[in-house]
Write a protein that holds these residues in place. Structure first.
Motif, PDB file in Angstrom:
ATOM      1  N   LYS A  20       0.855  -1.176   0.000  1.00 26.86           N
ATOM      2  CA  LYS A  20       0.000   0.000   0.000  1.00 26.86           C
ATOM      3  C   LYS A  20       0.898   1.235   0.000  1.00 26.86           C
ATOM      4  CE  LYS A  20      -3.532   1.934   3.028  1.00 26.86           C
ATOM      5  NZ  LYS A  20      -4.228   1.666   4.292  1.00 26.86           N
ATOM      6  N   PRO A  21       0.686   2.162  -0.924  1.00 23.98           N
ATOM      7  CA  PRO A  21       1.547   3.337  -0.955  1.00 23.98           C
ATOM      8  C   PRO A  21       1.411   4.134   0.345  1.00 23.98           C
ATOM      9  CG  PRO A  21       0.159   3.218  -2.918  1.00 23.98           C
ATOM     10  CD  PRO A  21      -0.340   2.184  -1.966  1.00 23.98           C
ATOM     11  N   THR A  22       2.528   4.702   0.799  1.00 23.97           N
ATOM     12  CA  THR A  22       2.457   5.575   1.962  1.00 23.97           C
ATOM     13  C   THR A  22       1.708   6.849   1.597  1.00 23.97           C
ATOM     14  OG1 THR A  22       4.597   4.682   2.618  1.00 23.97           O
ATOM     15  CG2 THR A  22       3.845   6.643   3.774  1.00 23.97           C
ATOM     16  N   SER A  23       1.984   7.352   0.395  1.00 26.63           N
ATOM     17  CA  SER A  23       1.182   8.458  -0.134  1.00 26.63           C
ATOM     18  C   SER A  23       1.304   8.445  -1.649  1.00 26.63           C
ATOM     19  CB  SER A  23       1.671   9.786   0.443  1.00 26.63           C
ATOM     20  OG  SER A  23       2.969  10.046  -0.019  1.00 26.63           O
ATOM     21  N   GLY A  24       0.486   9.254  -2.298  1.00 27.05           N
ATOM     22  CA  GLY A  24       0.494   9.299  -3.750  1.00 27.05           C
ATOM     23  C   GLY A  24      -0.572   8.421  -4.362  1.00 27.05           C
ATOM     24  N   HIS A  25      -0.638   8.466  -5.684  1.00 25.57           N
ATOM     25  CA  HIS A  25      -1.705   7.735  -6.384  1.00 25.57           C
ATOM     26  C   HIS A  25      -1.164   6.742  -7.378  1.00 25.57           C
ATOM     27  CE1 HIS A  25      -4.138  11.591  -5.775  1.00 25.57           C
ATOM     28  NE2 HIS A  25      -4.382  10.742  -4.793  1.00 25.57           N
ATOM     29  N   ILE A  26      -1.912   5.678  -7.525  1.00 24.74           N
ATOM     30  CA  ILE A  26      -1.714   4.785  -8.660  1.00 24.74           C
ATOM     31  C   ILE A  26      -2.995   4.833  -9.453  1.00 24.74           C
ATOM     32  CG2 ILE A  26      -1.283   2.421  -9.380  1.00 24.74           C
ATOM     33  CD1 ILE A  26      -0.102   1.988  -6.542  1.00 24.74           C
ATOM     34  N   CYS A  27      -2.896   5.163 -10.747  1.00 25.57           N
ATOM     35  CA  CYS A  27      -4.096   5.220 -11.574  1.00 25.57           C
ATOM     36  C   CYS A  27      -3.977   4.243 -12.719  1.00 25.57           C
ATOM     37  CB  CYS A  27      -4.288   6.619 -12.152  1.00 25.57           C
ATOM     38  SG  CYS A  27      -4.274   7.899 -10.924  1.00 25.57           S
ATOM     39  N   PHE A  28      -5.043   3.496 -12.910  1.00 26.76           N
ATOM     40  CA  PHE A  28      -5.161   2.673 -14.111  1.00 26.76           C
ATOM     41  C   PHE A  28      -6.225   3.352 -14.963  1.00 26.76           C
ATOM     42  CE2 PHE A  28      -3.956  -1.643 -11.977  1.00 26.76           C
ATOM     43  CZ  PHE A  28      -2.683  -1.143 -11.748  1.00 26.76           C
ATOM     44  N   ASP A  29      -5.858   3.789 -16.159  1.00 23.54           N
ATOM     45  CA  ASP A  29      -6.816   4.482 -17.027  1.00 23.54           C
ATOM     46  C   ASP A  29      -7.546   5.587 -16.270  1.00 23.54           C
ATOM     47  OD1 ASP A  29      -6.312   3.271 -19.373  1.00 23.54           O
ATOM     48  OD2 ASP A  29      -7.971   1.823 -19.253  1.00 23.54           O
ATOM     49  N   ASP A  30      -6.783   6.440 -15.571  1.00 25.76           N
ATOM     50  CA  ASP A  30      -7.348   7.602 -14.868  1.00 25.76           C
ATOM     51  C   ASP A  30      -8.214   7.246 -13.665  1.00 25.76           C
ATOM     52  OD1 ASP A  30      -6.076   9.385 -16.456  1.00 25.76           O
ATOM     53  OD2 ASP A  30      -7.695   9.446 -17.932  1.00 25.76           O
TER      54      ASP A  30
ATOM     55  N   VAL B 232      -8.246   5.938  -9.849  1.00 26.91           N
ATOM     56  CA  VAL B 232      -7.342   5.668  -8.731  1.00 26.91           C
ATOM     57  C   VAL B 232      -7.613   4.261  -8.198  1.00 26.91           C
ATOM     58  CG1 VAL B 232      -6.674   6.342  -6.402  1.00 26.91           C
ATOM     59  CG2 VAL B 232      -7.170   8.079  -8.096  1.00 26.91           C
ATOM     60  N   VAL B 233      -6.579   3.459  -8.141  1.00 29.63           N
ATOM     61  CA  VAL B 233      -6.784   2.070  -7.718  1.00 29.63           C
ATOM     62  C   VAL B 233      -6.105   1.755  -6.380  1.00 29.63           C
ATOM     63  CG1 VAL B 233      -7.052   1.211 -10.058  1.00 29.63           C
ATOM     64  CG2 VAL B 233      -4.774   1.265  -9.029  1.00 29.63           C
ATOM     65  N   ASN B 234      -5.629   2.788  -5.713  1.00 25.89           N
ATOM     66  CA  ASN B 234      -4.892   2.579  -4.447  1.00 25.89           C
ATOM     67  C   ASN B 234      -5.552   1.574  -3.517  1.00 25.89           C
ATOM     68  OD1 ASN B 234      -3.436   4.687  -5.463  1.00 25.89           O
ATOM     69  ND2 ASN B 234      -3.101   5.609  -3.446  1.00 25.89           N
ATOM     70  N   HIS B 235      -6.867   1.623  -3.462  1.00 23.96           N
ATOM     71  CA  HIS B 235      -7.541   0.790  -2.475  1.00 23.96           C
ATOM     72  C   HIS B 235      -8.118  -0.491  -3.049  1.00 23.96           C
ATOM     73  CE1 HIS B 235      -7.588   4.741  -0.377  1.00 23.96           C
ATOM     74  NE2 HIS B 235      -7.023   3.946   0.491  1.00 23.96           N
ATOM     75  N   LEU B 236      -7.841  -0.735  -4.317  1.00 22.50           N
ATOM     76  CA  LEU B 236      -8.354  -1.978  -4.892  1.00 22.50           C
ATOM     77  C   LEU B 236      -7.466  -3.145  -4.461  1.00 22.50           C
ATOM     78  CD1 LEU B 236      -9.467  -1.233  -8.547  1.00 22.50           C
ATOM     79  CD2 LEU B 236     -10.784  -1.215  -6.450  1.00 22.50           C
ATOM     80  N   LEU B 237      -8.105  -4.244  -4.104  1.00 23.26           N
ATOM     81  CA  LEU B 237      -7.358  -5.446  -3.763  1.00 23.26           C
ATOM     82  C   LEU B 237      -6.689  -5.996  -5.017  1.00 23.26           C
ATOM     83  CD1 LEU B 237      -9.997  -7.212  -1.482  1.00 23.26           C
ATOM     84  CD2 LEU B 237      -7.966  -5.977  -0.765  1.00 23.26           C
TER      85      LEU B 237
END
Lengths: 295, 369, 338
Positions: free
Chosen positions: B53-63, B65-70
């Motif tokens: 899990k990122p400490t901060s920042g974003h991960i985006c798949f096709d715009d 945000v998926v940070n919280h997706l399992l």
């Protein structure tokens, strides 16, 4: 040339001298069980009378036979083993592999629990078991186990599970520590939940650990004395286990028949010795793999 | 599927494993994350996978945000260095596992497993256990398992480093071809710059959790932004010489105890702008060092070591207390201890600020991204 | 959430659909956070039922004068009936120092000589001799653990018995002219308490150590032999350092086991033969709480003894965990809870 040879000889002496005490003791036990009286290791008269509990109930027909008691012991030991393994591996998994607040504290706690003496808790546990006995369905009248309340095989098993948990959790945690993280990550990416990872991926890969803990728990349960003594009513009742059956010879008669006690003791011992002989190899896997942080 | 990382951080206690990383990966692109071990590349990959899990920042798949997706909600396939096959399952069950979890019907599952196993050339090994397979076969099973669920993104974590050299070369080609055929977005972590160069459309070089540079392989090779990138990319590695920078009437010079060379005017001008008073690190690749007749040479050096590579020989020279390596066409006819004249191809020289370790020439190229 | 928005604004990006499907994200996140507790719940239930609730009850009981005579009459759960009398009674007991001394001696000696010492010796020897012989010795040493404790102590009484019945007297001491053939349990009760408990205790460490030694990769011992080390040097410099963890674990675990165990002493000497000669703390708790000296089991008073024992045990456990730097050695999981 003397020095290099002295150390192994000394080591063997350290092993053999105390070992011979065990041999002497069990030799005495064996001889006693087939004798009317003994003097040292010398029988003063051979007899099979001490073993008559095998084919008749020495205290009258209203008491359960040794075979019923043996079955009770087996059931109780198996139940206890099963619960210990399942609960320990669930908890061991969480402590080894999942992040949550208080993880290290919980791990310390499991060890600290072992500092709680069973003697301390016997009386209150008695009340807890009485209370469980009042819960419908699981409390009492369950086939084979009797239930999980007071004076049931299930209840005794449950209490013993609790006292075995600190050990079980630490052992299982050690095994989980040694499983590759990539395998678990891979399973998560493949779409498994943590529960499925545990059951379908990790558990099949720690079979040696499960076997070792099962063997150890089974041996412990088979031999348990204080807890069954405290939490079953009547040593000859329907929930009696072997260690209590033994007790009949000691207090129910005016004169304790020590020779019969020896025979019953051996009867209880022989199956588990055989069991241990065949499973020692598997039991020796109990230390999961030498990694730090394991047990 | 497009991927965007925005100001991504991952801290383990006080250690910054990934430090404010920005990265964009286009749909169907093959991007390599390259760096030495412990540089944060695998951590980045595991954040993409949803394992960390990122400490901060974003991960985006096709715009999105998926940070919280399992992990299972991200539709990704991943291949691990250790293959991470399930030892208690057969090849078939290994490949079928993702489908089984999705409750794909038995018949369809069989077909899809067979198809993806055939694609990897292991269709006849389906009833074996991982322990009965060779390393290369295990790798193929791992690939088939990653592909069977038809993921939108493929992640590779040093997948070839446990294979022997020959097999590695072959799998390298196969993976690249497969990725192109399926047009799936791929992120490939490696510490092997050759792998990164040959496979990726773009390479992100990382060190100490920080993105050093991001660009096409040739660009990184020809115009490295930093000393680290220059040294990391290219085999045999670039030579570095500490020099003093001098401006004279007739041009710009670099000088050290043993040699003095004149550099190109535009290089000199840039170096001057970068306002390093005197010192500069010159980098030159071994293929840009050549053996010449005495009158054409920049300096003389003694042959110290000769390593034949087949097509070329790698020769290490020593002069004063420095070393320089040159790639010369084989067979090299010099002998160890012989003194030979060398010439540097100044057009291909790289100049770095010794303090910031950034290329002083990079204003000319612009920072690639 | 605020910082995140700022950052996006800063970089001039179109606002990301962070909040779309918040409910969904929230749910999966919560599920992730709760998963560990689901795994822990069976343990939590058992621990609550059989450790925490009983402990709280014992704690409360320890402030009361509940015993067999006033059971059902005394409202022990009411604070009115609570006092520190039991604790005062313990700490003014004239046998307190003897009981405490006995406990320390019992735990320290048995632990050092048998539960760790002998266990290590057996494990080392049985893993360095022929495999079958090793198995035979370990089986032999496992016998005390799996023999019914009543029979086991009876066996030791027979070994210690007076001449001509006692095995040790008859075959060793009398022929050698040592002692007068007395009942050894009366003349040397402590020796037998160490032996009886130690022989059971040793097998626990023996199994763990032997297992740990067997799991040391053979490369290490081979490398050490190639370097010219003797067997003893290999053990000292290669094997012992590699079984550090089981050593620490067994030491900790067995200290606590010994501290709380009393069955064997109860069956062997029951604290005798002299007044409180071999009485240890846990046995005192048992005696006060569950056996009747004057037709009266003093549950409250016994509970107070127990509570002090729990405190001693917990303090010991915490000290061990500190000394062994346990927290630093526990690895962080390499998968995050999303």
């Amino acid at each position: 040339m003397l020095r290099p040879k002295l150390k192994p000889v000394l080591a063997y002496l350290v092993l053999i001298v105390p070992s011979s005490l065990i041999i002497l003791g069990f030799l005495w036990l064996l001889i006693t069980s087939f004798s009317t009286r003994v003097e040292g290791l010398q029988s003063l008269g051979w007899t099979l009378n001490n073993w008559r509990f095998l084919w008749e109930s020495p205290f009258g027909p209203q008491y359960p036979s040794i075979w019923a008691v043996t079955l009770n012991t087996l059931v109780m030991s198996l139940i206890m083993t099963l619960i210990v393994v399942v609960v320990s591996s669930l908890t061991g998994y969480a402590l080894s592999r999942m992040k949550f607040p208080g993880r290290k504290g919980f791990l310390s706690l499991t060890l600290i629990l072992h500092a709680f003496p069973s003697v301390t808790l016997l009386i209150p546990i008695y009340f807890v078991l009485l209370w469980i006995a009042k819960i419908p369905l699981i409390g009492r009248d369950v086939p084979l186990l009797g239930g999980f309340g007071y004076n049931t095989i299930g209840g005794v098993a449950l209490v013993m599970v609790a006292f075995q948990l600190p050990f079980g959790i630490w052992i299982m945690k050690g095994f989980f520590d040694n499983i590759s993280w990539d395998m678990e990550r891979s399973a998560l990416i493949d779409g498994a939940s943590r529960f499925k990872v545990w059951w379908q991926i990790i558990m099949p890969n720690i079979k040696p650990g499960i076997a070792a803990l099962s063997i150890f728990s089974f041996l412990t349960a088979w031999n348990a004395y204080l807890i069954p003594l405290t939490f079953t009513a009547g040593r000859a009742g329907k929930s009696a286990v072997l260690s209590l059956y033994l007790q009949n010879f000691i207090s129910e008669s005016v004169m304790t028949e020590w020779n019969a006690v020896a025979a019953v003791g051996l009867f209880q011992l022989v199956p588990v010795v055989l069991f241990f002989l065949f499973t020692q190899e598997a039991l020796l896997n109990i230390y999961g793999g030498g990694k730090k942080g394991g047990v | 599927m497009k991927i965007a990382l925005e100001a991504l951080n991952k801290h383990f206690g006080k250690v910054k494993a990934v430090d404010s990383l920005d990265l964009e990966i286009g749909d169907g692109e093959f991007v390599a994350l390259l760096g030495p071990s412990g540089c944060g590349k695998t951590t980045t990959l595991l954040m993409l996978a949803g394992i960390y899990k990122p400490t901060s920042g974003h991960i985006c798949f096709d715009d999105r945000v998926v940070n919280h997706l399992l992990p299972k909600e991200r539709n990704i396939g991943m291949v691990f260095q250790s293959y991470a096959l399930y030892p208690h399952m057969t090849t078939f069950d290994n490949i079928a596992y993702p489908l089984k979890l999705k409750r794909v019907r038995r018949k369809e599952m069989k077909e899809r497993v067979q198809r993806s196993a055939d694609m990897m050339g292991i269709g006849d090994l389906l009833d074996r256990r991982p322990a009965q397979l060779s390393g290369g076969q295990q790798q193929r099973v791992a690939l088939a398992r990653a592909l069977v669920k038809e993921p939108a993104i493929l992640l590779f974590d040093e997948p070839l480093s446990n294979l022997d050299a020959k097999l590695r070369l072959r799998m390298r080609g196969e993976i690249k071809r497969l990725q192109e055929d399926l047009a799936v977005t791929a992120v490939y972590v490696t510490h092997d710059q050759v792998e990164a160069m040959t496979m990726a459309s773009r390479i992100a070089v990382m060190n100490y959790g920080v993105l050093q540079t991001y660009g096409a392989p040739n660009q990184l090779y020809d115009h490295p932004d930093t000393l680290f990138v220059a040294g990391f990319i290219g085999a045999p590695p670039m030579n570095f010489l500490e020099m003093t920078f001098k401006e004279r009437d007739d041009g710009f010079y670099l000088k050290s105890q043993a040699l003095e060379i004149r550099i190109l005017a535009e290089q000199g001008a840039l170096a001057k702008q970068d306002s390093i008073p005197q010192r500069v690190i010159m980098g030159i690749r071994p293929e840009n060092v050549s053996i010449v007749a005495e009158r054409d040479g920049d300096f003389k050096a003694e042959v110290y070591l000769i390593e034949p590579l087949g097509r070329e020989d790698l020769v290490t020279f020593r002069f004063v207390d420095e070393e320089i390596r040159a790639l010369v066409s084989a067979p090299f006819d010099g002998r160890i201890g012989e003194t030979i004249c060398l010439k540097l191809d100044k057009e291909k020289a790289h100049l770095f600020n010794p303090e910031t370790e950034v290329s002083v020439l990079r204003t000319g190229n612009g920072r690639s991204s | 959430m605020k910082r995140r928005t700022e950052k996006i604004g800063e970089r001039g990006k179109p606002p990301l659909p962070v909040l779309l499907g918040t409910r969904n994200i929230g749910f999966s996140r919560m599920r992730g956070q709760l998963a560990p507790y689901a795994f822990l719940s069976p343990t939590l239930i058992l621990v609550t039922l059989f450790f925490f609730i009983p402990l709280v009850m014992v704690f409360i009981l320890s402030f009361t004068k509940l015993d067999m005579t006033n059971f059902g009459i005394l409202e022990w759960w009411k604070p009115v009936n609570w006092s520190l009398d039991n604790y005062v009674k313990i700490f003014t007991n004239r046998f307190l120092s003897r009981i405490l001394g006995n406990t320390i001696m019992y735990v320290a000696v048995t632990l050092a000589l048998f539960n760790v010492g002998m266990a290590l010796v057996i494990a080392l020897i049985t893993t360095h001799i022929k495999r079958r012989t090793g198995f035979a010795f370990r089986t032999l040493w496992f016998l005390p653990r799996i023999t019914p404790v009543v029979v086991y102590t009876m066996m030791w009484r027979a070994l210690a018995g007076p001449a001509p019945m006692g095995v040790i007297n008859k075959y060793f001491l009398v022929p050698l002219g040592i002692g007068g053939g007395e009942y050894l349990l009366h003349t040397h009760p402590w020796v037998f308490i160490f032996l009886v408990n130690g022989f059971i205790g040793a097998s626990f460490g023996m199994i763990l150590f032997a297992s740990a030694i067997e799991s040391i990769p053979k490369d290490y011992t081979i490398a050490s032999k190639v370097d010219g080390a003797t067997t003893w040097q290999t053990i000292r410099y290669v094997e012992l350092p590699m079984i550090k963890w089981p050593l620490l674990f067994v030491t900790t675990y067995q200290t606590l086991s010994l501290l709380t165990s009393f069955e064997q002493i109860m069956l062997l000497t029951d604290g005798g033969p002299g007044l409180y000669q071999t009485e240890v703390w846990s046995l005192t708790a048992y005696h006060r709480a569950l056996t009747s000296y004057f037709g009266n089991t003093q549950w409250g008073y016994g509970a107070a003894w127990s509570v002090v024992l729990v405190i001693i045990g917990v303090v010991m456990a915490v000290i061990y965990l500190r000394v062994f730097k346990f927290r630093e050695l526990v690895e962080e999981p390499k998968i995050d809870q999303l």
